[in-house]
Design an enzyme around this catalytic site. Structure first.
Site, PDB file in Angstrom:
ATOM      1  N   GLU A 128      27.859  37.924  -5.824  1.00  0.00           N
ATOM      2  CA  GLU A 128      28.333  37.032  -4.761  1.00  0.00           C
ATOM      3  C   GLU A 128      27.503  37.125  -3.480  1.00  0.00           C
ATOM      4  O   GLU A 128      27.973  36.761  -2.404  1.00  0.00           O
ATOM      5  CB  GLU A 128      29.807  37.317  -4.482  1.00  0.00           C
ATOM      6  N   SER A 171      34.105  37.107  -9.571  1.00  0.00           N
ATOM      7  CA  SER A 171      33.405  35.827  -9.773  1.00  0.00           C
ATOM      8  C   SER A 171      33.375  35.376 -11.211  1.00  0.00           C
ATOM      9  O   SER A 171      32.517  34.606 -11.601  1.00  0.00           O
ATOM     10  CB  SER A 171      31.955  35.893  -9.304  1.00  0.00           C
ATOM     11  N   TYR A 188      30.999  28.762  -7.937  1.00  0.00           N
ATOM     12  CA  TYR A 188      29.855  28.795  -7.031  1.00  0.00           C
ATOM     13  C   TYR A 188      28.738  27.802  -7.315  1.00  0.00           C
ATOM     14  O   TYR A 188      27.898  27.579  -6.473  1.00  0.00           O
ATOM     15  CB  TYR A 188      29.248  30.210  -7.000  1.00  0.00           C
ATOM     16  N   ARG A 248      43.960  38.298  -1.013  1.00  0.00           N
ATOM     17  CA  ARG A 248      44.458  37.090  -1.686  1.00  0.00           C
ATOM     18  C   ARG A 248      45.043  37.540  -3.010  1.00  0.00           C
ATOM     19  O   ARG A 248      44.374  38.241  -3.775  1.00  0.00           O
ATOM     20  CB  ARG A 248      43.321  36.092  -1.901  1.00  0.00           C
ATOM     21  N   ASP A 298      46.472  36.555  -6.573  1.00  0.00           N
ATOM     22  CA  ASP A 298      46.356  35.435  -7.516  1.00  0.00           C
ATOM     23  C   ASP A 298      47.363  35.563  -8.648  1.00  0.00           C
ATOM     24  O   ASP A 298      47.550  36.650  -9.207  1.00  0.00           O
ATOM     25  CB  ASP A 298      44.941  35.410  -8.119  1.00  0.00           C
ATOM     26  N   GLU A 300      45.398  38.937 -10.301  1.00  0.00           N
ATOM     27  CA  GLU A 300      44.592  39.969  -9.636  1.00  0.00           C
ATOM     28  C   GLU A 300      44.736  39.862  -8.135  1.00  0.00           C
ATOM     29  O   GLU A 300      45.247  38.872  -7.606  1.00  0.00           O
ATOM     30  CB  GLU A 300      43.117  39.847 -10.028  1.00  0.00           C
ATOM     31  N   ASN A 352      42.434  40.248  -4.585  1.00  0.00           N
ATOM     32  CA  ASN A 352      41.079  40.325  -4.018  1.00  0.00           C
ATOM     33  C   ASN A 352      41.188  40.816  -2.582  1.00  0.00           C
ATOM     34  O   ASN A 352      41.784  40.135  -1.744  1.00  0.00           O
ATOM     35  CB  ASN A 352      40.426  38.946  -4.037  1.00  0.00           C
ATOM     36  N   GLY A 368      37.150  35.116  -0.752  1.00  0.00           N
ATOM     37  CA  GLY A 368      36.198  34.124  -0.233  1.00  0.00           C
ATOM     38  C   GLY A 368      36.638  33.715   1.168  1.00  0.00           C
ATOM     39  O   GLY A 368      37.828  33.516   1.423  1.00  0.00           O
TER      40      GLY A 368
HETATM   41  N1  LIG Z   1      45.072  36.250 -19.138  1.00  0.00           N
HETATM   42  C1  LIG Z   1      44.555  35.073 -18.787  1.00  0.00           C
HETATM   43  N2  LIG Z   1      45.101  33.915 -19.256  1.00  0.00           N
HETATM   44  C2  LIG Z   1      44.560  32.723 -18.894  1.00  0.00           C
HETATM   45  N3  LIG Z   1      43.480  32.562 -18.116  1.00  0.00           N
HETATM   46  C3  LIG Z   1      42.881  33.660 -17.639  1.00  0.00           C
HETATM   47  C4  LIG Z   1      43.398  34.978 -17.946  1.00  0.00           C
HETATM   48  N4  LIG Z   1      42.620  35.877 -17.306  1.00  0.00           N
HETATM   49  C5  LIG Z   1      41.670  35.178 -16.648  1.00  0.00           C
HETATM   50  N5  LIG Z   1      41.812  33.852 -16.842  1.00  0.00           N
HETATM   51  C6  LIG Z   1      40.922  32.793 -16.305  1.00  0.00           C
HETATM   52  O1  LIG Z   1      39.670  33.390 -15.964  1.00  0.00           O
HETATM   53  C7  LIG Z   1      39.429  33.316 -14.537  1.00  0.00           C
HETATM   54  C8  LIG Z   1      38.717  34.573 -14.067  1.00  0.00           C
HETATM   55  O2  LIG Z   1      39.481  35.725 -14.374  1.00  0.00           O
HETATM   56  P1  LIG Z   1      39.856  36.790 -13.247  1.00  0.00           P
HETATM   57  O3  LIG Z   1      40.673  37.844 -13.911  1.00  0.00           O
HETATM   58  O4  LIG Z   1      40.475  36.092 -12.085  1.00  0.00           O
HETATM   59  O5  LIG Z   1      38.442  37.397 -12.895  1.00  0.00           O
HETATM   60  P2  LIG Z   1      37.577  37.448 -11.549  1.00  0.00           P
HETATM   61  O6  LIG Z   1      37.893  38.760 -10.919  1.00  0.00           O
HETATM   62  O7  LIG Z   1      36.182  37.396 -12.037  1.00  0.00           O
HETATM   63  O8  LIG Z   1      37.990  36.282 -10.690  1.00  0.00           O
HETATM   64  C9  LIG Z   1      40.820  33.093 -13.942  1.00  0.00           C
HETATM   65  O9  LIG Z   1      40.764  32.463 -12.689  1.00  0.00           O
HETATM   66  C10 LIG Z   1      41.460  32.215 -15.014  1.00  0.00           C
HETATM   67  O10 LIG Z   1      40.970  30.875 -14.931  1.00  0.00           O
HETATM   68 MG   LIG Z   2      39.875  35.732 -10.086  1.00  0.00          MG
END
Ligand SMILES: Nc1ncnc2c1ncn2[C@@H]1O[C@H](COP(=O)(O)OP(=O)(O)O)[C@@H](O)[C@H]1O
Ligand SMILES: [Mg+2]
Length: 349
Positions: free
Chosen positions: A19, A177, A246, A285, A287, A301, A303, A307
């Site tokens: 990032e 990301s 991004y 944030r 999520d 998760e 953060n 951003g």
């Molecule tokens: N268990 C899940 N079920 C459905 N979609 C998921 C799941 N985990 C991640 N995703 C999708 O993948 C994206 C990135 O995963 P995330 O865990 O938020 O990782 P990062 O820390 O890279 O943002 C999420 O925003 C969502 O769109």
């Molecule tokens: Mg995420």
């Protein structure tokens, strides 16, 4: 306020993570928006190779909204010597910035900084440990299994597939990301996804797929945090991946999210509980996935350095809740000093 009474503000940006670029954009916007009468700003850019440079942003860079990290080499001693009363704003995302490493260095230097401390930063960056803590607090989240590189046998993999069922999300424990994240539907792809995740971390997290809407809440504060109105991200592709975030900027943001008043209240409260459980300070944030079939909000998760460009979700959510971008910067700096004073009461004997 005269020049001498301005607060020395050190903006740290760039960094070694994926990032880097977005951080350079954020820094330009933060510097342009920070109240020049209130802050005496020093800008430090961390190159992709990890070198620290004292940077003088040009008016061109500020106007185009993107800083470069080239400048005169510097280090922590130089920062500390600038002023004992300074505050650092780490605009760094991902490993070596958001994960407690920079925070630890600033603690050693006895320097106030914006955001969460070492423990919370490290925990929130680690998807395995943060989920284990949330589990302990009975916070709803997708079912998950953690696997360690070199320690997962074919039986462990079968057990993970049995327990989670396809599709499965596979992610490196410490990343961001959407780097190294895969959605897999077959055993062969599961192995490929695991190998990919292990390129970024020794630990991978495997999660059940949640067919849900992506809802995000901004949280601000130390001891008594407040939660913003929720927002919603509608990914353009199959999931919210790196390109969406991004490259194409193709996801759609709904601010506020299309939820009922009760749902909105519920997710705001959940965000505050999660923020407290993970010992966040300053900002984060939080999520979620909103599973409409069950009306459940599942934590995805947290953060700790979300951003922060003016069009990013975090500042947008506050704007909608009644705090402008520059007021948000002021508030974060007040919180940094408050946290620093609180820490010193416990660490200096
Ligand atoms: N268990 C899940 N079920 C459905 N979609 C998921 C799941 N985990 C991640 N995703 C999708 O993948 C994206 C990135 O995963 P995330 O865990 O938020 O990782 P990062 O820390 O890279 O943002 C999420 O925003 C969502 O769109
Ligand atoms: Mg995420």
């Amino acid at each position: 306020m005269n020049a001498s009474s301005r607060i020395p503000l050190i903006v740290l940006f760039g960094g070694e993570s994926a990032e880097h670029d977005v951080s350079c954009v954020t820094a330009a916007h933060v510097i342009a928006a920070a109240n020049a009468e209130k802050y005496d700003i020093t800008t430090i850019g961390i190159s992709r190779a990890g070198n620290w440079n004292l940077v003088s942003p040009t008016s061109d860079e500020l106007a185009t909204g993107r800083l470069s990290t080239t400048g005169t080499p510097t280090n922590l001693q130089t920062i500390t010597s600038l002023s004992a009363q300074c505050v650092v704003l780490p605009l760094l995302h991902g490993p070596l910035g958001e994960d407690g490493t920079v925070q630890g260095m600033l603690e050693l230097g006895n320097i106030a900084y914006v955001g969460s401390g070492v423990l919370s930063s490290a925990v929130c960056m680690d998807k395995v440990v943060s989920k284990q803590i949330l589990q302990h607090h009975n916070i709803e989240q997708p079912a998950f299994i953690a696997l360690r590189d070199g320690e997962c046998s074919p039986a462990d993999i079968d057990a993970a597939i049995d327990q989670l069922g396809f599709p499965i999300f596979v992610k490196p424990a410490n990343m961001g990301s959407s780097v190294g994240v895969s959605k897999v539907a077959r055993r062969e792809d599961f192995m490929t996804a695991l190998h990919l995740a292990f390129q970024y971390d020794e630990w991978a997290i495997c999660e059940e797929f949640i067919a849900g809407r992506e809802i995000e809440v901004a949280v601000l504060g130390n001891m008594e945090p407040i939660a913003s109105v929720p927002g919603e991200i509608v990914p353009a592709g199959e999931f919210y991946d790196y390109k969406d975030k991004y490259v194409n900027n193709s996801a759609t943001l709904h601010i506020p999210a299309l939820l009922t008043a009760e749902q909105s209240q519920e997710v705001r409260e959940k965000a505050l509980n999660i923020y407290k459980a993970l010992r966040c300070d300053g900002l984060a944030r939080v999520d979620f996935f909103f599973e409409e079939s069950t009306s459940r909000f599942l934590c995805n998760e947290v953060n700790t350095i979300p951003g922060f460009t003016p069009i990013s979700m975090y500042p947008k959510l506050w704007e909608q809740t009644g705090i402008s971008y520059s007021d948000l910067i002021d508030r974060l700096i007040e919180l940094a000093f408050e946290r620093h004073a609180r820490r010193r009461r416990h660490t200096s004997h």
